[in-house]
Write a protein that holds these residues in place. Structure first.
Motif, PDB file in Angstrom:
ATOM      1  N   THR A   1       0.897  -1.169  -0.176  1.00 56.05           N
ATOM      2  CA  THR A   1       0.108  -0.060  -0.014  1.00 56.05           C
ATOM      3  C   THR A   1       0.815   1.432   0.080  1.00 56.05           C
ATOM      4  O   THR A   1       1.733   1.353   0.662  1.00 56.05           O
ATOM      5  CB  THR A   1      -1.008  -0.082   1.143  1.00 56.05           C
ATOM      6  OG1 THR A   1      -0.084  -0.283   2.290  1.00 56.05           O
ATOM      7  CG2 THR A   1      -1.999  -1.008   1.103  1.00 56.05           C
ATOM      8  N   HIS A   2       0.493   2.145  -0.885  1.00 56.91           N
ATOM      9  CA  HIS A   2       1.201   3.582  -1.020  1.00 56.91           C
ATOM     10  C   HIS A   2       2.953   3.184  -1.210  1.00 56.91           C
ATOM     11  O   HIS A   2       3.819   3.662  -0.608  1.00 56.91           O
ATOM     12  CB  HIS A   2       1.210   4.187   0.111  1.00 56.91           C
ATOM     13  CG  HIS A   2      -0.350   4.650   0.524  1.00 56.91           C
ATOM     14  ND1 HIS A   2      -1.085   5.116  -0.338  1.00 56.91           N
ATOM     15  CD2 HIS A   2      -1.026   4.338   1.555  1.00 56.91           C
ATOM     16  CE1 HIS A   2      -2.376   5.434   0.186  1.00 56.91           C
ATOM     17  NE2 HIS A   2      -2.356   4.782   1.325  1.00 56.91           N
ATOM     18  N   ASP A   3       2.890   2.190  -2.284  1.00 60.09           N
ATOM     19  CA  ASP A   3       4.744   2.021  -2.206  1.00 60.09           C
ATOM     20  C   ASP A   3       5.369   2.786  -3.141  1.00 60.09           C
ATOM     21  O   ASP A   3       6.375   2.976  -3.419  1.00 60.09           O
ATOM     22  CB  ASP A   3       4.760   0.474  -2.994  1.00 60.09           C
ATOM     23  CG  ASP A   3       4.054   0.490  -4.392  1.00 60.09           C
ATOM     24  OD1 ASP A   3       3.708   1.505  -5.100  1.00 60.09           O
ATOM     25  OD2 ASP A   3       4.180  -0.499  -4.943  1.00 60.09           O
ATOM     26  N   GLN A   4       4.587   4.095  -4.015  1.00 61.39           N
ATOM     27  CA  GLN A   4       5.097   5.105  -4.649  1.00 61.39           C
ATOM     28  C   GLN A   4       5.719   4.646  -5.857  1.00 61.39           C
ATOM     29  O   GLN A   4       6.925   5.326  -6.165  1.00 61.39           O
ATOM     30  CB  GLN A   4       6.279   5.927  -3.538  1.00 61.39           C
ATOM     31  CG  GLN A   4       5.595   6.137  -2.163  1.00 61.39           C
ATOM     32  CD  GLN A   4       4.282   7.174  -2.438  1.00 61.39           C
ATOM     33  OE1 GLN A   4       4.240   8.001  -3.172  1.00 61.39           O
ATOM     34  NE2 GLN A   4       3.352   6.737  -1.847  1.00 61.39           N
ATOM     35  N   GLY A   5       5.485   3.643  -6.273  1.00 58.49           N
ATOM     36  CA  GLY A   5       6.141   3.019  -7.604  1.00 58.49           C
ATOM     37  C   GLY A   5       7.237   2.248  -7.333  1.00 58.49           C
ATOM     38  O   GLY A   5       7.964   1.747  -8.242  1.00 58.49           O
ATOM     39  N   ILE A   6       7.738   1.968  -5.923  1.00 57.44           N
ATOM     40  CA  ILE A   6       8.843   1.276  -5.806  1.00 57.44           C
ATOM     41  C   ILE A   6       8.658  -0.271  -5.001  1.00 57.44           C
ATOM     42  O   ILE A   6       7.630   0.002  -4.036  1.00 57.44           O
ATOM     43  CB  ILE A   6       9.955   2.302  -5.074  1.00 57.44           C
ATOM     44  CG1 ILE A   6      10.348   3.308  -5.953  1.00 57.44           C
ATOM     45  CG2 ILE A   6      11.289   1.228  -4.469  1.00 57.44           C
ATOM     46  CD1 ILE A   6      11.012   4.410  -5.331  1.00 57.44           C
ATOM     47  N   ASP A   7       9.101  -1.193  -5.650  1.00 58.78           N
ATOM     48  CA  ASP A   7       8.523  -2.568  -4.962  1.00 58.78           C
ATOM     49  C   ASP A   7       9.912  -3.125  -4.018  1.00 58.78           C
ATOM     50  O   ASP A   7       9.588  -3.942  -3.339  1.00 58.78           O
ATOM     51  CB  ASP A   7       8.233  -3.410  -5.990  1.00 58.78           C
ATOM     52  CG  ASP A   7       6.826  -2.842  -6.641  1.00 58.78           C
ATOM     53  OD1 ASP A   7       6.068  -2.585  -5.957  1.00 58.78           O
ATOM     54  OD2 ASP A   7       6.844  -3.217  -7.939  1.00 58.78           O
ATOM     55  N   PHE A   8      10.957  -2.712  -4.441  1.00 57.10           N
ATOM     56  CA  PHE A   8      12.162  -3.281  -3.625  1.00 57.10           C
ATOM     57  C   PHE A   8      13.516  -2.417  -3.775  1.00 57.10           C
ATOM     58  O   PHE A   8      13.484  -1.388  -4.642  1.00 57.10           O
ATOM     59  CB  PHE A   8      12.597  -4.615  -4.225  1.00 57.10           C
ATOM     60  CG  PHE A   8      12.793  -4.453  -5.726  1.00 57.10           C
ATOM     61  CD1 PHE A   8      13.946  -4.429  -6.344  1.00 57.10           C
ATOM     62  CD2 PHE A   8      11.810  -5.051  -6.616  1.00 57.10           C
ATOM     63  CE1 PHE A   8      14.307  -4.388  -7.721  1.00 57.10           C
ATOM     64  CE2 PHE A   8      12.036  -5.149  -7.858  1.00 57.10           C
ATOM     65  CZ  PHE A   8      13.263  -4.731  -8.579  1.00 57.10           C
ATOM     66  N   VAL A   9      14.138  -2.461  -2.862  1.00 58.68           N
ATOM     67  CA  VAL A   9      15.356  -1.465  -2.634  1.00 58.68           C
ATOM     68  C   VAL A   9      16.457  -2.042  -2.087  1.00 58.68           C
ATOM     69  O   VAL A   9      16.208  -2.997  -0.788  1.00 58.68           O
ATOM     70  CB  VAL A   9      14.942  -0.195  -1.896  1.00 58.68           C
ATOM     71  CG1 VAL A   9      14.499  -0.422  -0.260  1.00 58.68           C
ATOM     72  CG2 VAL A   9      16.042   0.922  -1.759  1.00 58.68           C
ATOM     73  N   GLY A  10      17.750  -1.845  -2.261  1.00 60.76           N
ATOM     74  CA  GLY A  10      18.717  -2.362  -1.620  1.00 60.76           C
ATOM     75  C   GLY A  10      19.959  -1.385  -1.740  1.00 60.76           C
ATOM     76  O   GLY A  10      20.079  -0.325  -2.428  1.00 60.76           O
ATOM     77  N   ILE A  11      21.100  -1.877  -0.959  1.00 60.03           N
ATOM     78  CA  ILE A  11      22.419  -0.832  -1.001  1.00 60.03           C
ATOM     79  C   ILE A  11      23.593  -2.009  -1.325  1.00 60.03           C
ATOM     80  O   ILE A  11      23.910  -2.899  -0.796  1.00 60.03           O
ATOM     81  CB  ILE A  11      22.653  -0.371   0.236  1.00 60.03           C
ATOM     82  CG1 ILE A  11      21.507   0.675   0.548  1.00 60.03           C
ATOM     83  CG2 ILE A  11      23.899   0.596   0.455  1.00 60.03           C
ATOM     84  CD1 ILE A  11      21.362   1.244   1.950  1.00 60.03           C
ATOM     85  N   ILE A  12      24.399  -1.281  -2.484  1.00 58.57           N
ATOM     86  CA  ILE A  12      25.712  -1.974  -2.563  1.00 58.57           C
ATOM     87  C   ILE A  12      26.615  -0.948  -2.139  1.00 58.57           C
ATOM     88  O   ILE A  12      26.832   0.059  -2.469  1.00 58.57           O
ATOM     89  CB  ILE A  12      25.898  -2.088  -4.097  1.00 58.57           C
ATOM     90  CG1 ILE A  12      24.951  -3.158  -4.621  1.00 58.57           C
ATOM     91  CG2 ILE A  12      27.297  -2.552  -4.271  1.00 58.57           C
ATOM     92  CD1 ILE A  12      24.986  -3.272  -6.119  1.00 58.57           C
TER      93      ILE A  12
END
Length: 270
Positions: A124-135
Motif C-alpha cells: 500500500t502506497h509503495d510510491q511505484g517502488i517495490d524493492f530497494v537495496g544498497i551496494i
C-alpha cells in the motif's frame, strides 16, 4: 537478432525448449513439434542455433554453468539435464507465485547482485517502488568526508507479476518518474515513506534501477530500458538466477522449500 529472427521469437522458442528439453535432441524436431505450420527453412534453424549458442555463452559468463551443446552441422542438441531441470522447476515456480511473494523474490535478486541490506516495500502506497537495496563500495577517502553516501550505490526497482501481457514502455517511464520523485522526496502520502533510505539519497547519490517481471518486455520497453540505463530482467533470466544458485538447492536439485524460506525472510521497509 540477425537475418530476421526477432528477439521475442527467440525468447518464446527458448522458453519452450527449457520447459520441454527432455523431449528433444534436435532443433529440427523441436520446431516441427511446436509449430506444425512452420516451413522447413534451413536459414531460420541456423539463426536459432546461432542465437542459442550465443545465449549459452552469456549464461556461462554470468553463472559459470554450461546448459547445452549444439552441433552446428546436424543441429543435434545435448542438454546438461540437471541444470535444465533446475531452471525449468524455477521457471514453473516463478510463474505460479503470488504477487506479494514475487515482490519479495525480486528483493532476493538484489541479494544476488551483492546488496546488503535489501528489502521489499509495503504494497500500500509503495510510491511505484517495490524493492530497494544498497551496494556498499569501498572508496579512497582522501577526497571524501566521513559518512559520504557516495560509498553506497542504491538499487531501486519495480516488480510486475504478469501471467499474461508484457511490460510496456509506459511502465518503464513510471519507474523512472518514481525514482525522480524519490530523489526530490515528493510522495503521494502525508508521512514520508522509507525514511531509512530517503534521508540518505541526495541529488547526486548513485542509483541503479531494475525492472523485473515474471513475463517479458515489449520491444519498446526494452529499448527504453537500454536508453535510460535501467536493467531489465525477464522470467527466463529470473529462473536461471534462482534455478542455478546453490543457495536454493538441496543435493544439487532446485528446492522450492529453500527458496520459499528465503522469500519469507525478506523484510519490508516502511
Amino acid at each position: 537478432m540477425h537475418r530476421g529472427l526477432k528477439e521475442e521469437v527467440f525468447k518464446s522458442w527458448l522458453e519452450q525448449l527449457i520447459r520441454h528439453y527432455d523431449q528433444f535432441d534436435n532443433l529440427f524436431s523441436f520446431i516441427a513439434s511446436k509449430f506444425p505450420d512452420f516451413t522447413d527453412r534451413l536459414d531460420i534453424i541456423q539463426d536459432f542455433a546461432e542465437e542459442l549458442i550465443n545465449y549459452e555463452k552469456d549464461v556461462e559468463e554470468l553463472f559459470q554453468k554450461d546448459l547445452y551443446n549444439i552441433d552446428p552441422d546436424t543441429f543435434n542438441i545435448q542438454f546438461v539435464e540437471r541444470e535444465l531441470e533446475n531452471i525449468r522447476k524455477a521457471l514453473i515456480y516463478i510463474c505460479s507465485m503470488s504477487a506479494v511473494d514475487f515482490e519479495r523474490l525480486c528483493a532476493l535478486v538484489l541479494k544476488y547482485i551483492g546488496c546488503s541490506p535489501f528489502h521489499s516495500t509495503k504494497r500500500t502506497h509503495d510510491q511505484g517502488i517495490d524493492f530497494v537495496g544498497i551496494i556498499r563500495e569501498e572508496k579512497e577517502r582522501k577526497l571524501l568526508y566521513r559518512g559520504n553516501a557516495v560509498s553506497k550505490i542504491f538499487v531501486i526497482g519495480q516488480a510486475k507479476h504478469y501471467e499474461h501481457g508484457k511490460v510496456e514502455a509506459k511502465e518503464v517511464r513510471e519507474l523512472a518518474g518514481s525514482i525522480y520523485l524519490l530523489r526530490s522526496r515528493s510522495f503521494a502520502v502525508v508521512d514520508e515513506p522509507y525514511k531509512g533510505i530517503t534521508t540518505e539519497i541526495k541529488a547526486y547519490t548513485p542509483i541503479f534501477a531494475y525492472f523485473i517481471t515474471s513475463n517479458f518486455f515489449t520491444q519498446s520497453a526494452k529499448q527504453l530500458c537500454k536508453n535510460a540505463d535501467i536493467m531489465f530482467v525477464d522470467r527466463i533470466l529470473l529462473a536461471m538466477i534462482f534455478g542455478l544458485s546453490e543457495e536454493y538447492q538441496r543435493e544439487g536439485h532446485f528446492s522450492t522449500n529453500e527458496l520459499e524460506k528465503a522469500i519469507h525472510s525478506v523484510a519490508h521497509i516502511h
